[in-house]
Design a protein around this motif. Sequence first.
Motif, PDB file in Angstrom:
ATOM      1  N   ALA A 168     -12.704  -3.593   8.747  1.00 29.93           N
ATOM      2  CA  ALA A 168     -12.308  -2.296   8.182  1.00 29.93           C
ATOM      3  C   ALA A 168     -11.008  -1.812   8.805  1.00 29.93           C
ATOM      4  CB  ALA A 168     -13.421  -1.274   8.402  1.00 29.93           C
ATOM      5  N   ASP A 169     -10.867  -1.986  10.130  1.00 33.62           N
ATOM      6  CA  ASP A 169      -9.620  -1.613  10.814  1.00 33.62           C
ATOM      7  C   ASP A 169      -8.443  -2.384  10.223  1.00 33.62           C
ATOM      8  OD1 ASP A 169     -11.051   0.053  12.425  1.00 33.62           O
ATOM      9  OD2 ASP A 169     -10.983  -1.224  14.203  1.00 33.62           O
ATOM     10  N   ALA A 170      -8.627  -3.691  10.044  1.00 40.67           N
ATOM     11  CA  ALA A 170      -7.556  -4.537   9.518  1.00 40.67           C
ATOM     12  C   ALA A 170      -7.185  -4.121   8.098  1.00 40.67           C
ATOM     13  CB  ALA A 170      -7.986  -6.003   9.550  1.00 40.67           C
ATOM     14  N   LYS A 171      -8.187  -3.800   7.265  1.00 41.19           N
ATOM     15  CA  LYS A 171      -7.899  -3.407   5.890  1.00 41.19           C
ATOM     16  C   LYS A 171      -7.164  -2.072   5.832  1.00 41.19           C
ATOM     17  CE  LYS A 171      -9.921  -3.224   1.269  1.00 41.19           C
ATOM     18  NZ  LYS A 171     -11.139  -3.468   0.444  1.00 41.19           N
ATOM     19  N   ALA A 172      -7.553  -1.128   6.697  1.00 44.12           N
ATOM     20  CA  ALA A 172      -6.875   0.166   6.749  1.00 44.12           C
ATOM     21  C   ALA A 172      -5.417  -0.006   7.183  1.00 44.12           C
ATOM     22  CB  ALA A 172      -7.608   1.109   7.705  1.00 44.12           C
ATOM     23  N   GLN A 173      -5.184  -0.847   8.210  1.00 42.41           N
ATOM     24  CA  GLN A 173      -3.816  -1.083   8.670  1.00 42.41           C
ATOM     25  C   GLN A 173      -2.992  -1.777   7.596  1.00 42.41           C
ATOM     26  OE1 GLN A 173      -2.716  -1.920  12.821  1.00 42.41           O
ATOM     27  NE2 GLN A 173      -2.077  -3.950  12.143  1.00 42.41           N
ATOM     28  N   SER A 174      -3.590  -2.714   6.874  1.00 46.30           N
ATOM     29  CA  SER A 174      -2.878  -3.406   5.790  1.00 46.30           C
ATOM     30  C   SER A 174      -2.474  -2.434   4.691  1.00 46.30           C
ATOM     31  CB  SER A 174      -3.752  -4.520   5.216  1.00 46.30           C
ATOM     32  OG  SER A 174      -3.998  -5.514   6.174  1.00 46.30           O
ATOM     33  N   MET A 175      -3.370  -1.516   4.347  1.00 51.58           N
ATOM     34  CA  MET A 175      -3.079  -0.526   3.305  1.00 51.58           C
ATOM     35  C   MET A 175      -1.891   0.354   3.703  1.00 51.58           C
ATOM     36  SD  MET A 175      -5.809   2.152   1.701  1.00 51.58           S
ATOM     37  CE  MET A 175      -5.502   2.985   0.138  1.00 51.58           C
ATOM     38  N   TRP A 176      -1.912   0.829   4.941  1.00 53.45           N
ATOM     39  CA  TRP A 176      -0.799   1.635   5.469  1.00 53.45           C
ATOM     40  C   TRP A 176       0.494   0.817   5.467  1.00 53.45           C
ATOM     41  CZ3 TRP A 176       0.475   6.451   6.363  1.00 53.45           C
ATOM     42  CH2 TRP A 176       1.415   6.791   7.348  1.00 53.45           C
ATOM     43  N   SER A 177       0.386  -0.451   5.825  1.00 54.61           N
ATOM     44  CA  SER A 177       1.556  -1.330   5.889  1.00 54.61           C
ATOM     45  C   SER A 177       2.202  -1.500   4.522  1.00 54.61           C
ATOM     46  CB  SER A 177       1.152  -2.710   6.421  1.00 54.61           C
ATOM     47  OG  SER A 177       0.577  -2.624   7.690  1.00 54.61           O
ATOM     48  N   ALA A 226      -3.499   7.832  -3.448  1.00 57.72           N
ATOM     49  CA  ALA A 226      -2.676   8.974  -3.861  1.00 57.72           C
ATOM     50  C   ALA A 226      -1.911   9.547  -2.671  1.00 57.72           C
ATOM     51  CB  ALA A 226      -3.549  10.054  -4.503  1.00 57.72           C
ATOM     52  N   MET A 227      -2.560   9.591  -1.529  1.00 55.52           N
ATOM     53  CA  MET A 227      -1.917  10.179  -0.355  1.00 55.52           C
ATOM     54  C   MET A 227      -0.858   9.255   0.247  1.00 55.52           C
ATOM     55  SD  MET A 227      -2.892  13.253  -0.079  1.00 55.52           S
ATOM     56  CE  MET A 227      -2.761  13.217  -1.887  1.00 55.52           C
ATOM     57  N   ILE A 228      -1.078   7.946   0.186  1.00 56.33           N
ATOM     58  CA  ILE A 228      -0.030   7.049   0.679  1.00 56.33           C
ATOM     59  C   ILE A 228       1.183   7.130  -0.241  1.00 56.33           C
ATOM     60  CG2 ILE A 228      -0.746   4.947  -0.537  1.00 56.33           C
ATOM     61  CD1 ILE A 228       0.545   5.077   3.054  1.00 56.33           C
ATOM     62  N   PHE A 229       0.953   7.404  -1.535  1.00 60.22           N
ATOM     63  CA  PHE A 229       2.070   7.597  -2.466  1.00 60.22           C
ATOM     64  C   PHE A 229       2.856   8.858  -2.110  1.00 60.22           C
ATOM     65  CE2 PHE A 229       3.810   9.687  -6.221  1.00 60.22           C
ATOM     66  CZ  PHE A 229       4.654   8.698  -6.713  1.00 60.22           C
ATOM     67  N   MET A 230       2.155   9.967  -1.830  1.00 56.52           N
ATOM     68  CA  MET A 230       2.852  11.216  -1.503  1.00 56.52           C
ATOM     69  C   MET A 230       3.557  11.098  -0.149  1.00 56.52           C
ATOM     70  SD  MET A 230       2.422  12.764  -4.222  1.00 56.52           S
ATOM     71  CE  MET A 230       3.472  14.138  -3.731  1.00 56.52           C
ATOM     72  N   PHE A 231       2.932  10.398   0.796  1.00 54.33           N
ATOM     73  CA  PHE A 231       3.618  10.160   2.071  1.00 54.33           C
ATOM     74  C   PHE A 231       4.909   9.385   1.832  1.00 54.33           C
ATOM     75  CE2 PHE A 231       4.747   7.376   5.546  1.00 54.33           C
ATOM     76  CZ  PHE A 231       4.787   8.246   6.613  1.00 54.33           C
ATOM     77  N   ALA A 232       4.840   8.339   1.002  1.00 59.56           N
ATOM     78  CA  ALA A 232       6.019   7.517   0.722  1.00 59.56           C
ATOM     79  C   ALA A 232       7.106   8.338   0.029  1.00 59.56           C
ATOM     80  CB  ALA A 232       5.632   6.325  -0.150  1.00 59.56           C
ATOM     81  N   LEU A 233       6.718   9.255  -0.864  1.00 61.65           N
ATOM     82  CA  LEU A 233       7.700  10.105  -1.551  1.00 61.65           C
ATOM     83  C   LEU A 233       8.480  10.947  -0.536  1.00 61.65           C
ATOM     84  CD1 LEU A 233       8.711  11.174  -4.356  1.00 61.65           C
ATOM     85  CD2 LEU A 233       7.044  13.028  -4.062  1.00 61.65           C
ATOM     86  N   GLY A 234       7.762  11.584   0.374  1.00 63.92           N
ATOM     87  CA  GLY A 234       8.437  12.384   1.386  1.00 63.92           C
ATOM     88  C   GLY A 234       9.257  11.532   2.336  1.00 63.92           C
ATOM     89  N   PHE A 235       8.748  10.348   2.667  1.00 62.77           N
ATOM     90  CA  PHE A 235       9.461   9.441   3.547  1.00 62.77           C
ATOM     91  C   PHE A 235      10.780   8.992   2.920  1.00 62.77           C
ATOM     92  CE2 PHE A 235      10.222   5.122   5.261  1.00 62.77           C
ATOM     93  CZ  PHE A 235      10.238   5.416   6.611  1.00 62.77           C
ATOM     94  N   PRO A 244       6.426  -4.053   7.987  1.00 58.46           N
ATOM     95  CA  PRO A 244       5.081  -3.720   7.514  1.00 58.46           C
ATOM     96  C   PRO A 244       4.396  -4.873   6.791  1.00 58.46           C
ATOM     97  CG  PRO A 244       6.625  -1.967   6.964  1.00 58.46           C
ATOM     98  CD  PRO A 244       7.431  -3.121   7.460  1.00 58.46           C
ATOM     99  N   ALA A 245       5.170  -5.639   5.985  1.00 66.08           N
ATOM    100  CA  ALA A 245       4.565  -6.751   5.248  1.00 66.08           C
ATOM    101  C   ALA A 245       4.101  -7.851   6.205  1.00 66.08           C
ATOM    102  CB  ALA A 245       5.558  -7.315   4.238  1.00 66.08           C
ATOM    103  N   LEU A 246       4.926  -8.152   7.224  1.00 63.74           N
ATOM    104  CA  LEU A 246       4.528  -9.156   8.206  1.00 63.74           C
ATOM    105  C   LEU A 246       3.304  -8.705   8.997  1.00 63.74           C
ATOM    106  CD1 LEU A 246       7.995 -10.343   9.595  1.00 63.74           C
ATOM    107  CD2 LEU A 246       6.347 -11.729   8.318  1.00 63.74           C
ATOM    108  N   ILE A 247       3.295  -7.412   9.355  1.00 63.38           N
ATOM    109  CA  ILE A 247       2.144  -6.882  10.074  1.00 63.38           C
ATOM    110  C   ILE A 247       0.902  -6.932   9.185  1.00 63.38           C
ATOM    111  CG2 ILE A 247       1.133  -4.791  11.067  1.00 63.38           C
ATOM    112  CD1 ILE A 247       3.942  -4.082  12.086  1.00 63.38           C
TER     113      ILE A 247
END
Length: 454
Positions: free
Chosen positions: A54-63, A120-129, A414-417
Amino acid sequence: MAEISARKRIWGWYWFDWASQPYHTLLLTFVFGPFFAAVGAEHFMSQGLAEEAADAKAQSMWSWGLALAGLIVGFGAPIMGALADTAGRVRPWVAFFALLYVVGAGSLWWTQPDGSNLWAMIFMFALGFIGAEFALVFTNSQLPSLADKDEVGEISGSGFAFGYVGGLIALAIMLVLFMEQPNGKTLVGLEPGLGLLDAEAREGTRIVGPFVALWFAIFMIPYALWVKDVPKPGMKHSLSGAFSILGRTIKGLRHKRSLASYLGSSMFYRDALNGLYGFGGVYASLVLNWSIVLIGIFGIIAGIAAALFSWLGGRIDGKHGPKPVIIGAILVLIAVCVLIVNMTREAVFGIALPPGSSIPDAIFFGCGILIGGMGGTLQSASRSMMVRHADPNAPTESFGLYGLSGRATAFMAPALIAWFTTVTGSARLGVSPLIGLFLLGLILLIWVKPDGEQ
């Protein structure tokens, strides 16, 4: 209307760093990033995954979210910079991307603690980023116009130091007044938001998005008042003209070995640095099992180090130039990465630790000081080095290329991670590709002239 003094213009430019830094300090690294990872991990465990998976999947999603945002910024920055240079106007672009910053950050309030709207939230984070990074491209391009070449290193360092102080104060406010601990209280024992926020719904942590948006809107006012454009008479924005400028500049790189080498070098080492920033807090959450509040304290220590070392780095840059500063910072960050990859709760470099040992926590706090300090120094000196290579007739476009070098492969770390985390099934080992990226950047610095192409 009274003319704006050079000193006031420099301070107005500093205030942009103060206003924008919390997106990176609070959202990317020390509050929202770890919160998102923790929510994601809990969500995936509730679906039946083991904790490490679960930790790995969460980190991959963020990446992957950061990778997509990096791609957009990387390929858009030089086009935007060239477009701005066709008319000599930067402020309208800063205003537009500031709006994206505010909308993206403010929307993070709606992150659900049950993980039901993670995408949805990773999309909004990316928009602001994206807004934060594009705005930075345009304000960086104003640095050469603030002072002589010999002074820009110190100005760049002072700007980063001032920005880190802003991020530090913003983080301290979050810890004292808003972010809830497991007991439902803030770090000093207050109710989140002085009793106005629901600790069980994690509103004290989720308020970080609107807080960062409001901070930016308020502290951009000095920049808006004191940093004015100098439009080119008779010239208008032209997309065809922008592509013409961009094409000519890229073709010209083959005749500018130092600039080409520097852009390549910074492409790798800044990508690695952004990887460290994006995953330092996530690592602490997933590998060391730190609480969000403890990560926030870690962020304050790192912020103090970043402010101090950025200022000191600017002083050294002013005396000896940016190249030795860049090399020293990269070497320290490589050592930090090697240490992080070889540390767990149970052992350091294979040496077993007593159960419940606090040694990993103490070591990672030290790593935070070095990541913050050397990261701030590296960014400041890099901006100073780019000034020495920038075309004085097209500064925004030059810094657009600098933005491209820092973001064209921003998906790479991020992709390599993400890939390495998925393959190894370990959030800790997933950070190891950053070592290779730092080394590539260091090697390419061999062909970079300390004073640019002149």
